[in-house]
Write a protein that holds these residues in place. Structure first.
Motif, mmCIF file in Angstrom:
data_model
loop_
_atom_site.group_PDB
_atom_site.id
_atom_site.type_symbol
_atom_site.label_atom_id
_atom_site.label_comp_id
_atom_site.label_asym_id
_atom_site.label_seq_id
_atom_site.Cartn_x
_atom_site.Cartn_y
_atom_site.Cartn_z
ATOM 1 N N PRO A 94 0.847 -1.184 0.000
ATOM 2 C CA PRO A 94 0.000 0.000 0.000
ATOM 3 C C PRO A 94 0.887 1.240 0.000
ATOM 4 C CG PRO A 94 0.174 -0.810 2.235
ATOM 5 C CD PRO A 94 0.885 -1.811 1.353
ATOM 6 N N ILE A 95 0.349 2.357 -0.476
ATOM 7 C CA ILE A 95 1.211 3.535 -0.594
ATOM 8 C C ILE A 95 1.553 4.142 0.755
ATOM 9 C CG2 ILE A 95 0.444 4.098 -2.915
ATOM 10 C CD1 ILE A 95 -1.378 6.248 -1.625
ATOM 11 N N VAL A 146 2.580 3.441 -8.737
ATOM 12 C CA VAL A 146 2.219 2.566 -7.620
ATOM 13 C C VAL A 146 2.271 1.115 -8.099
ATOM 14 C CG1 VAL A 146 0.411 1.971 -5.959
ATOM 15 C CG2 VAL A 146 0.792 4.362 -6.600
ATOM 16 N N GLY A 147 2.790 0.231 -7.249
ATOM 17 C CA GLY A 147 3.101 -1.123 -7.673
ATOM 18 C C GLY A 147 1.968 -2.123 -7.708
ATOM 19 N N ASN A 148 0.744 -1.700 -8.050
ATOM 20 C CA ASN A 148 -0.321 -2.678 -8.295
ATOM 21 C C ASN A 148 -0.278 -3.048 -9.775
ATOM 22 O OD1 ASN A 148 -1.028 0.036 -8.497
ATOM 23 N ND2 ASN A 148 -3.203 -0.349 -8.269
ATOM 24 N N GLN A 149 0.576 -4.039 -10.065
ATOM 25 C CA GLN A 149 1.043 -4.297 -11.418
ATOM 26 C C GLN A 149 -0.008 -4.843 -12.372
ATOM 27 O OE1 GLN A 149 2.049 -5.749 -8.599
ATOM 28 N NE2 GLN A 149 2.586 -7.896 -8.846
ATOM 29 N N GLN A 150 -1.156 -5.295 -11.882
ATOM 30 C CA GLN A 150 -2.163 -5.807 -12.809
ATOM 31 C C GLN A 150 -2.757 -4.699 -13.675
ATOM 32 O OE1 GLN A 150 -4.765 -8.766 -11.120
ATOM 33 N NE2 GLN A 150 -6.128 -8.763 -12.883
ATOM 34 N N ARG A 151 -2.541 -3.445 -13.286
ATOM 35 C CA ARG A 151 -2.952 -2.330 -14.143
ATOM 36 C C ARG A 151 -2.208 -2.346 -15.481
ATOM 37 N NH1 ARG A 151 -6.501 2.379 -12.634
ATOM 38 N NH2 ARG A 151 -7.316 1.744 -10.618
ATOM 39 N N SER A 152 -1.089 -3.070 -15.541
ATOM 40 C CA SER A 152 -0.323 -3.160 -16.790
ATOM 41 C C SER A 152 -0.569 -4.470 -17.529
ATOM 42 C CB SER A 152 1.173 -3.002 -16.493
ATOM 43 O OG SER A 152 1.479 -1.677 -16.111
ATOM 44 N N SER A 153 -1.577 -5.216 -17.113
ATOM 45 C CA SER A 153 -1.921 -6.471 -17.790
ATOM 46 C C SER A 153 -2.697 -6.185 -19.073
ATOM 47 C CB SER A 153 -2.770 -7.352 -16.860
ATOM 48 O OG SER A 153 -3.457 -8.351 -17.584
ATOM 49 N N ALA A 174 -5.356 -7.539 -0.477
ATOM 50 C CA ALA A 174 -6.638 -7.144 -1.071
ATOM 51 C C ALA A 174 -6.500 -5.922 -1.960
ATOM 52 C CB ALA A 174 -7.668 -6.879 0.022
ATOM 53 N N MET A 175 -5.518 -5.092 -1.676
ATOM 54 C CA MET A 175 -5.278 -3.893 -2.482
ATOM 55 C C MET A 175 -5.280 -4.205 -3.977
ATOM 56 S SD MET A 175 -4.179 -0.734 -3.070
ATOM 57 C CE MET A 175 -3.094 0.191 -4.169
ATOM 58 N N HIS A 176 -4.674 -5.332 -4.359
ATOM 59 C CA HIS A 176 -4.587 -5.681 -5.771
ATOM 60 C C HIS A 176 -5.969 -5.932 -6.374
ATOM 61 C CE1 HIS A 176 -0.227 -5.931 -6.088
ATOM 62 N NE2 HIS A 176 -0.196 -6.656 -4.983
ATOM 63 N N GLU A 177 -6.722 -6.818 -5.743
ATOM 64 C CA GLU A 177 -8.015 -7.201 -6.319
ATOM 65 C C GLU A 177 -9.064 -6.104 -6.181
ATOM 66 O OE1 GLU A 177 -5.647 -10.180 -6.987
ATOM 67 O OE2 GLU A 177 -5.966 -9.638 -4.892
#
Length: 436
Positions: free
Chosen positions: A131-132, A155-162, A244-247
């Motif tokens: 989390p940030i 921010v490192g929630n990498q699924q945004r780059s999927s 949970a942050m990711h999903e």
């Protein structure tokens, strides 16, 4: 799956593989960027791997408060044939250097905001793990500093780059699922006991004062470092911010949502009775967006029962159909529950281990690098978006800790509950404040 669907899926997955491999061929020769990784014992290893795969990007510095870890990681790095990185124990000395362009933050949660703010203020771009921050006020400060300095902050929630998740977003926006009225998200693991620690003298290699950084000083405990700090309120943010942050981020992104109007959380510590774990290990969360839409999360830290064959993921329920999506692809279903389309990533990403390394890290780091170089205009996960998704997680913790249903201002994310608002910010060690 029909032939047409297979061709579409193959095209999407090939694009992912190409995007990762092609960085080494298509970058220019005169825009070399230098990267410093701060926090090299866990997630920092994924940062190293990702940035190494980008052309004209050098990892030049490692920073960690444990000298033994620092020496070990630097030795491993050099043994793989890379130039030996400079090692720094105090991040302030690192930020004094103009020989670094990007600082990646892979430290414990209580350090994320402080490091990111100080790095931007000293002229560096930042890749910051989620989390940030440890409280929503830290996200507000990060937004203000980013605007003032003009530095890039991914921010490192990498699924945004999927590419697959982005393909699903386009399908949803085109009406493929109809009105998406609910998202069900989950995370499952089988974490063991952290035992009962003792107040002890810190290891000689660990700078305990610097490890605590912004947080008020406390005694070292034998079962706190390197990972179990996650489960102590002094330093950690629980499984909800940890995973949970990711999903939750993916769900609200695909549904086009920001802050909810009502938050409910129910949880408990159900495993490993008598150990030092301070938080819940099982939690259900409901984020209500008016009366029409809901995002739910089921977090099981110590019961790894899979959902749809996955340890983590998102189910979207719509009036025309449904979709299940995770870091490695998605599947569409009709209203009868029949699978009608599947798109899988060619290169996989880890889902539930503590390093979480995978192809998406390369794409996400590459997006930051391309923005810095002016080759694309938009970060896939800018701080404004990361702040909203992190705040959803903090709201879940607030509802749990105050044992209340929160009414939330959907324009600011702030709860009306006075006790919950006491958790909007945290106390700092004097001289270590996170300031806008």
């Amino acid at each position: 799956m029909d032939r047409r669907t297979m061709i579409k899926g193959a095209g999407a997955t090939l694009a992912v593989a190409m995007s990762a491999r092609s960085y080494a061929r298509i970058k220019g020769a005169n825009d070399r960027l230098r990267v410093a990784v701060v926090g090299v014992n866990g997630r920092g290893q994924a940062h190293m791997s990702a940035f190494l795969q980008l052309a004209n990007v050098d990892i030049t510095h490692f920073c960690d408060v444990d000298s033994a870890v620092l020496a070990k990681r630097a030795g491993e790095f050099a043994a793989k044939g890379h130039a030996t990185p400079k090692t720094v124990s105090d991040y302030r000395r690192l930020l004094d250097s103009k020989a670094v362009d990007i600082v990646t933050v892979a430290t414990p949660d209580h350090w994320h905001a402080k490091l990111a703010v100080d790095a931007m203020n000293s002229g560096h771009h930042v890749y910051c793990e989620k989390p940030i921050g440890i409280a929503p006020a830290e996200g507000e400060a990060m937004i203000a500093v980013q605007k003032r300095t003009g530095r890039e902050l991914q921010v490192g929630n990498q699924q945004r780059s999927s590419l697959e998740t982005r393909q699903l977003l386009a399908l949803i926006q085109a009406g493929e699922l109809g009105d998406v009225y609910e998202a069900q998200t989950w995370y499952a693991n089988n974490r063991g006991s952290i035992g009962t620690g003792q107040v002890a003298t810190p290891p000689a290699t660990l700078n305990w004062d610097l490890w605590q950084g912004p947080r008020p000083r406390a005694a070292y405990r034998s079962n706190l470092v390197p990972y179990n700090w996650h489960w102590f309120w002094q330093y950690g943010t629980g499984e909800i911010c940890n995973n949970a942050m990711h999903e939750l981020d993916v769900a609200r992104w695909l549904m086009g949502l920001t802050y909810p109007t009502r938050v409910e959380a129910q949880g408990a510590k159900r495993f490993h009775a008598g150990d030092d774990w301070e938080m819940y290990d099982s939690l259900t969360l409901a984020l209500h967006y008016g009366k029409d839409r809901t995002i739910r999360w089921n977090g099981q830290s110590c019961n790894s029962m899979l959902t749809y064959g996955r340890g983590r993921g998102v189910l979207l329920l719509g009036t025309k159909g449904s979709a299940v999506v995770d870091r490695n692809g998605f599947e569409l279903y009709d209203l009868a529950g029949k699978s009608i389309r599947q798109v899988m990533a060619a290169a996989s990403s880890e889902t539930t281990n503590t390093v979480g390394e995978g192809a998406l890290d390369v794409s996400h780091a590459g997006n930051l690098v391309d923005v810095i170089r002016g080759r694309t205009n938009a970060l896939n996960s800018p701080i404004a978006e990361g702040h909203i998704s992190t705040t959803l997680c903090h709201l879940g913790n607030m509802a749990y800790r105050t044992d209340s249903v929160l009414t939330v201002d959907p324009t600011t994310g702030k709860p009306t509950n006075a006790e919950a608002m006491k958790l909007w910010s945290v106390a700092y060690e004097p001289g270590w404040e996170v300031k806008a």
